[in-house]
Design an enzyme around this catalytic site. Structure first.
Site, short mmCIF file in Angstrom:
data_model
loop_
_atom_site.label_atom_id
_atom_site.label_comp_id
_atom_site.label_asym_id
_atom_site.label_seq_id
_atom_site.Cartn_x
_atom_site.Cartn_y
_atom_site.Cartn_z
N ARG A 182 0.80 -1.21 0.00
CA ARG A 182 0.00 0.00 0.00
C ARG A 182 0.84 1.28 0.00
O ARG A 182 0.61 2.19 -0.80
CB ARG A 182 -0.92 0.07 1.23
CG ARG A 182 -2.21 -0.66 1.08
CD ARG A 182 -2.63 -1.22 2.42
NE ARG A 182 -1.67 -2.23 2.80
CZ ARG A 182 -1.73 -3.50 2.39
NH1 ARG A 182 -2.73 -3.89 1.66
NH2 ARG A 182 -0.79 -4.37 2.71
N THR A 183 1.76 1.38 0.94
CA THR A 183 2.45 2.66 1.12
C THR A 183 3.27 3.00 -0.12
O THR A 183 3.16 4.10 -0.67
CB THR A 183 3.34 2.61 2.38
OG1 THR A 183 2.56 2.10 3.45
CG2 THR A 183 3.86 3.98 2.73
N LYS A 225 26.08 -4.37 -1.42
CA LYS A 225 27.55 -4.42 -1.55
C LYS A 225 28.21 -3.76 -0.34
O LYS A 225 29.40 -3.53 -0.33
CB LYS A 225 27.98 -3.68 -2.81
CG LYS A 225 27.41 -4.23 -4.09
CD LYS A 225 27.89 -3.38 -5.28
CE LYS A 225 26.82 -3.26 -6.34
NZ LYS A 225 27.09 -2.15 -7.26
N ARG A 241 11.18 3.78 4.00
CA ARG A 241 10.73 2.77 4.97
C ARG A 241 11.96 1.96 5.38
O ARG A 241 12.71 1.50 4.52
CB ARG A 241 9.67 1.85 4.39
CG ARG A 241 9.37 0.68 5.34
CD ARG A 241 8.17 -0.11 4.93
NE ARG A 241 6.95 0.65 5.14
CZ ARG A 241 5.74 0.12 5.02
NH1 ARG A 241 5.59 -1.15 4.70
NH2 ARG A 241 4.66 0.86 5.21
N HIS A 264 4.57 5.69 11.68
CA HIS A 264 4.15 5.58 10.27
C HIS A 264 3.23 6.78 10.01
O HIS A 264 2.01 6.64 9.90
CB HIS A 264 3.43 4.25 10.07
CG HIS A 264 3.18 3.86 8.65
ND1 HIS A 264 3.33 4.72 7.58
CD2 HIS A 264 2.79 2.67 8.11
CE1 HIS A 264 3.03 4.09 6.47
NE2 HIS A 264 2.71 2.84 6.76
#
Ligand code: CP
Length: 314
Positions: A60-61, A88, A109, A137
């Site tokens: 969703r986000t 890496k 996120r 959030h």
């Protein structure tokens, strides 16, 4: 035309709901309403680029941010922990510095608490927190409050239960910080092992009427909003502990029958077994509407961050 108050979002990072005032929410709601009503006239971010950095899974986000940016005329570039050079050994700091060279605003996120705040201190472009560990959030809260306001026609005066994983659910903390700008009664319903982290809400306890309980049944008849959360299996150190609390609250037909006529059920999603699929057709179920509003609330936020007066002349 939007009656514009001072655009407090312009070129500003959003790392915590604690930084948002009631006026900020009202501006976002107003702009979101206009975006939904006039669905093709807001090409205000043409030539602007959103950089999406997702170091945890998201449906969703991430996709609502991409969809939101496209909706206001901008474009998106995206990377993840799997696809980026962090594989890496490149640091988060260097990753942020590089992507801020290619973008006008960044969405992050990350599994660590404090990650967005850290990113905002090194990025040359605004950072939007799309979920930081178990901490916050913020854009979920903007869509949650927008949904409550839209579907119940108010926020002040409501009785709201937040149900499920209150210990690890980051949407819960951002939502509580947001609700502290309103006059609401909040019931925190969870298993003992998943009670709210008291230290994380210490400073808002005086602003909110809060009741903690393990018993949803004691309050269900009187609630206006039931905000259900998933038990966050991935955050348990000991999976045996997860299996002890899994399925603690299930919003099935026996619960639905006890609800007030106009009460609404919300969930930030994804859901597991806490809301069975057959509840989706109930008039109380607003969680898919809530997910849809997320596109427009994020478009409002992006437009306000990227343009000082972009919405004023539309
Ligand atoms: N509500 C929410 O954050 O969903 P995603 O994890 O799919 O982005």
């Amino acid at each position: 035309m939007i009656k514009m108050i001072y655009n407090t979002f312009f070129q500003r990072s959003l790392t915590s709901v604690r930084d948002l005032t009631r006026q900020d929410f009202e501006l976002l709601f107003d702009v979101t309403d206009k975006l939904i009503q006039h669905n093709s006239n807001y090409n205000i971010c043409s030539g602007k680029t959103l950089g999406c950095i997702f170091f945890e899974p998201s449906t969703r986000t991430r996709l609502s941010f991409e969809s939101a940016m496209s909706y206001i005329g901008g474009n998106t570039l995206a990377t993840s922990n799997i696809l980026s050079s962090t594989q890496k050994g490149e640091s988060l700091a260097d990753t942020i510095k590089i992507i801020s060279l290619y973008s006008d605003v960044l969405v992050l996120r990350h599994p660590l608490d404090g990650s967005s705040k850290f990113a905002s201190e090194i990025s040359t472009k605004p950072i939007i927190n799309a979920g930081s560990g178990t901490e916050e959030h913020p854009t979920q809260t903007i869509q949650d409050l927008y949904t409550i306001n839209k579907e119940t026609k108010k926020i002040d005066g409501l009785k709201i239960a937040i149900v499920g994983d209150l210990k690890y659910g980051r949407t819960v903390y951002s939502l509580l910080y947001g609700l502290s700008s309103y006059d609401v009664t909040v019931y925190l319903i969870s298993p003992e092992a998943l009670r709210i982290r008291s230290d994380s809400i210490y400073d808002i306890k005086k602003k909110l009427q809060l009741t903690e309980s393990t018993e949803l049944n004691d309050y269900i008849h009187d609630l206006d909003v039931i905000y259900v959360t998933r038990i966050q299996k991935e955050r348990f150190q000991d999976k045996e502990e997860y299996f002890k609390v899994r399925g603690s609250y299930v919003i099935d037909n026996s619960v639905i029958k006890k609800l007030k006529k106009n009460s609404i059920i919300l969930h930030p999603l994804p859901r597991l077994d806490e809301i069975p699929n057959n509840i989706d057709t109930s008039k109380h179920a607003k969680y898919f509407k809530q997910a849809e509003y997320g596109k427009y609330t994020r478009a409002a936020l992006l437009g306000l961050i990227l343009t000082k007066n972009g919405f004023e002349h539309k």
